[in-house]
Design an enzyme around this catalytic site. Structure first.
Site, PDB file in Angstrom:
ATOM      1  N   LYS A 221     -13.836 -12.379   6.880  1.00  0.00           N
ATOM      2  CA  LYS A 221     -14.735 -11.659   7.110  1.00  0.00           C
ATOM      3  C   LYS A 221     -16.100 -12.159   6.225  1.00  0.00           C
ATOM      4  CE  LYS A 221     -11.671  -7.766   7.407  1.00  0.00           C
ATOM      5  NZ  LYS A 221     -11.157  -6.620   6.301  1.00  0.00           N
TER       6      LYS A 221
ATOM      7  N   GLY B 280     -12.497  -4.147   1.137  1.00  0.00           N
ATOM      8  CA  GLY B 280     -13.785  -3.820   1.386  1.00  0.00           C
ATOM      9  C   GLY B 280     -14.297  -2.681   0.271  1.00  0.00           C
TER      10      GLY B 280
ATOM     11  N   GLY C 230      -6.813  -6.611   1.246  1.00  0.00           N
ATOM     12  CA  GLY C 230      -5.278  -6.507   1.934  1.00  0.00           C
ATOM     13  C   GLY C 230      -4.477  -7.903   2.412  1.00  0.00           C
TER      14      GLY C 230
ATOM     15  N   ARG D  91       0.683  -1.135   0.013  1.00  0.00           N
ATOM     16  CA  ARG D  91      -0.156   0.027  -0.058  1.00  0.00           C
ATOM     17  C   ARG D  91       0.960   1.369  -0.035  1.00  0.00           C
ATOM     18  NH1 ARG D  91      -5.060  -2.020   3.982  1.00  0.00           N
ATOM     19  NH2 ARG D  91      -6.477  -2.488   2.322  1.00  0.00           N
TER      20      ARG D  91
HETATM   21  P1  ADP Z   1      -8.802  -9.736   2.681  1.00  0.00           P
HETATM   22  O1  ADP Z   1      -7.973  -8.820   3.425  1.00  0.00           O
HETATM   23  O2  ADP Z   1      -8.082 -10.441   1.475  1.00  0.00           O
HETATM   24  O3  ADP Z   1     -10.186  -9.118   2.227  1.00  0.00           O
HETATM   25  P2  ADP Z   1      -9.911 -11.127   4.873  1.00  0.00           P
HETATM   26  O4  ADP Z   1      -9.612 -10.013   5.584  1.00  0.00           O
HETATM   27  O5  ADP Z   1     -11.403 -11.327   4.835  1.00  0.00           O
HETATM   28  O6  ADP Z   1      -9.206 -11.052   3.316  1.00  0.00           O
HETATM   29  O7  ADP Z   1      -9.232 -12.612   5.291  1.00  0.00           O
HETATM   30  C1  ADP Z   1      -8.040 -12.982   5.494  1.00  0.00           C
HETATM   31  C2  ADP Z   1      -7.849 -13.728   6.463  1.00  0.00           C
HETATM   32  O8  ADP Z   1      -8.689 -14.880   6.261  1.00  0.00           O
HETATM   33  C3  ADP Z   1      -6.392 -14.514   6.521  1.00  0.00           C
HETATM   34  O9  ADP Z   1      -5.773 -13.856   7.562  1.00  0.00           O
HETATM   35  C4  ADP Z   1      -6.530 -15.986   6.617  1.00  0.00           C
HETATM   36  O10 ADP Z   1      -5.712 -16.628   7.511  1.00  0.00           O
HETATM   37  C5  ADP Z   1      -8.175 -16.128   6.948  1.00  0.00           C
HETATM   38  N1  ADP Z   1      -8.662 -17.413   6.495  1.00  0.00           N
HETATM   39  C6  ADP Z   1      -8.713 -17.849   5.389  1.00  0.00           C
HETATM   40  N2  ADP Z   1      -9.466 -18.989   5.445  1.00  0.00           N
HETATM   41  C7  ADP Z   1      -9.579 -19.320   6.796  1.00  0.00           C
HETATM   42  C8  ADP Z   1     -10.531 -20.273   7.366  1.00  0.00           C
HETATM   43  N3  ADP Z   1     -10.953 -21.281   6.787  1.00  0.00           N
HETATM   44  N4  ADP Z   1     -10.569 -20.164   8.631  1.00  0.00           N
HETATM   45  C9  ADP Z   1     -10.231 -18.988   9.384  1.00  0.00           C
HETATM   46  N5  ADP Z   1      -9.600 -18.005   8.663  1.00  0.00           N
HETATM   47  C10 ADP Z   1      -9.388 -18.168   7.523  1.00  0.00           C
HETATM   48 MG    MG Z   2      -7.980  -8.457   5.635  1.00  0.00          MG
END
Ligand code: ADP
Ligand code: MG
Length: 401
Positions: free
Chosen positions: A199, A382, A358, A34
């Site tokens: 999330k 988001g 992120g 970023r």
């Molecule tokens: P992004 O930032 O790309 O939008 P999120 O913040 O929603 O993604 O989620 C990222 C997190 O999701 C990572 O830290 C990862 O460890 C977690 N994650 C992925 N699969 C699982 C799972 N099956 N159970 C719990 N956490 C998970």
């Molecule tokens: Mg995230």
């Protein structure tokens, strides 16, 4: 929208709302994507002789100073990336900020401390937010909005401040929005979407809109377990949002009706506890089970090998891919295989590939992929999801006109 080129910035104090919300581990930046993404905007302003006042949030402090969320390490990294001095204010609108801004010569840069150390930044109360925006406005003469990862937030520095100063959109936001337009307006098919992450409720919403656009939706990460549960499978102690089950069932129905294929995991990697993502201690009870046979005391933490192949096959002929959310807990090597496989499948396809989020963007780099091989790596999770949902983003609306 005006661009930086439309502003006469020479000799002026220009407030740049950036998104420097980088992942930190014990004060060390683990992914600087970023910072690098907004650096060209700052460099351009420097080159044109502006006095550049950069501001951002970091993490979720509770409206007061909290050292673990200080932007100080980011100032150091920004200095290295820009190759010019960057001063750092230890507050946002207080004495330190006023003094560092006053000391700026043309073409110099200062970074303010975390915007969210002030309750006014994220306040739901319009007057409180506006009051903080006015304090920020007093620091500058012009505003450049370039914090794409925050444009979905109705926050003082994102939404209220541009209304108080002549403003323009930064190059990063322009690029990000251009890419998202390509996903909504003139999409080349097959259009395949991969959704993962943790999330769940944040991510379910976008499916509503994608049901009218995507050809296939691959579900991994934490969200997968709500889908599997909705289909009648036990998911042990995996992430589960029972309140989303009716929504998920409705999506599956609409998918059938609209010819949108949902692809769910057929096998998952499990453990009895969440892995240690700092020490990477070996996972003693690692196991792979079919998606309909998750033991009651186990948690699904990644897609399994059969699902990796399935996902790769569903991505192979794609012409457009949007991927948001790691499909497993990639921060531990044992559960990074699924996310690696998805990243590789994107590279193996000849699709226009967009990675949003992120953690997803960080995963691509941390797992050793060449980021330049992807079509676009977005700095906003988001924000890009809400754009694809068709929502009005406060930070973009504020930059119009
Ligand atoms: P992004 O930032 O790309 O939008 P999120 O913040 O929603 O993604 O989620 C990222 C997190 O999701 C990572 O830290 C990862 O460890 C977690 N994650 C992925 N699969 C699982 C799972 N099956 N159970 C719990 N956490 C998970
Ligand atoms: Mg995230």
């Amino acid at each position: 929208m005006k661009t930086i080129e439309d502003l006469d910035v020479a000799g002026k104090r220009v407030f740049v709302r950036a998104d420097l919300n980088v992942p930190l581990s014990d004060g060390t930046i683990t992914d600087d994507g970023r910072i690098r993404a907004v650096a060209p905007t700052i460099a351009k302003l420097v080159q044109r002789g502006a006095k550049v006042v950069v501001a951002s949030h970091l993490g979720r402090p509770k409206g007061e100073p909290d050292p673990q969320f200080s932007l100080a390490p980011v100032a150091d990294r920004l200095r290295e990336i820009l190759g010019t001095p960057v001063s750092f204010a230890t507050d946002t609108v207080g004495e330190s900020a006023k003094a560092t801004v006053a000391a700026l010569a043309d073409g110099e840069v200062t970074l303010l401390e975390n915007l969210r150390f002030n309750a006014g930044e994220t306040s739901k109360d319009d007057a409180e937010r506006k009051a903080f925006a006015e304090q920020l406005a007093a620091l500058a003469e012009l505003y450049v909005g370039d914090g794409f990862g925050a444009v979905h937030r109705k926050h003082a520095s994102v939404f209220d401040l541009p209304g108080l100063l002549p403003h323009a959109v930064g190059d990063l936001i322009s690029t990000e929005v251009g890419v998202l337009k390509r996903l909504t307006e003139e999409v080349e098919r097959p259009y395949v979407v991969v959704l993962g992450g943790s999330k769940v409720s944040d991510k379910v919403g976008v499916i509503d809109n994608l049901l009218g656009k995507a050809d296939r939706i691959l579900i991994g990460g934490g969200m997968a377990y709500t889908f599997l549960y909705a289909l009648g499978h036990e998911v042990g102690i995996s992430l589960l949002q029972k309140d989303q089950v009716p929504t998920v069932l409705e999506y599956l129905e609409r998918g059938k009706a609209n010819g949108v294929e949902f692809v769910l995991p057929v096998d998952v990697a499990v453990s009895a506890s969440f892995p240690d993502t700092k020490t990477h201690a070996p996972v003693e009870d690692f196991d792979v089970v079919d998606a309909d046979k998750i033991p009651a005391d186990k948690e699904g933490l990644d897609i399994g090998p059969k699902t990796r192949e399935l996902f790769a096959a569903k991505l192979a002929d794609a012409k457009t891919v949007f991927w948001n959310g790691p499909v497993g807990v990639f921060e531990h090597p044992t559960f990074a295989e699924g996310t690696k496989a998805v990243a590789q499948a994107l590279l193996d396809s000849d699709a226009f590939t967009v990675v949003g989020g992120g953690d997803s963007a960080a995963a691509v780099r941390i797992l050793g992929f060449d980021e330049t091989k992807f079509g676009h790596i977005s700095t906003g999770g988001g924000a890009s999801l809400e754009y694809l949902e068709g929502k009005t983003l406060p930070g973009l609306a504020a930059l119009e006109g």
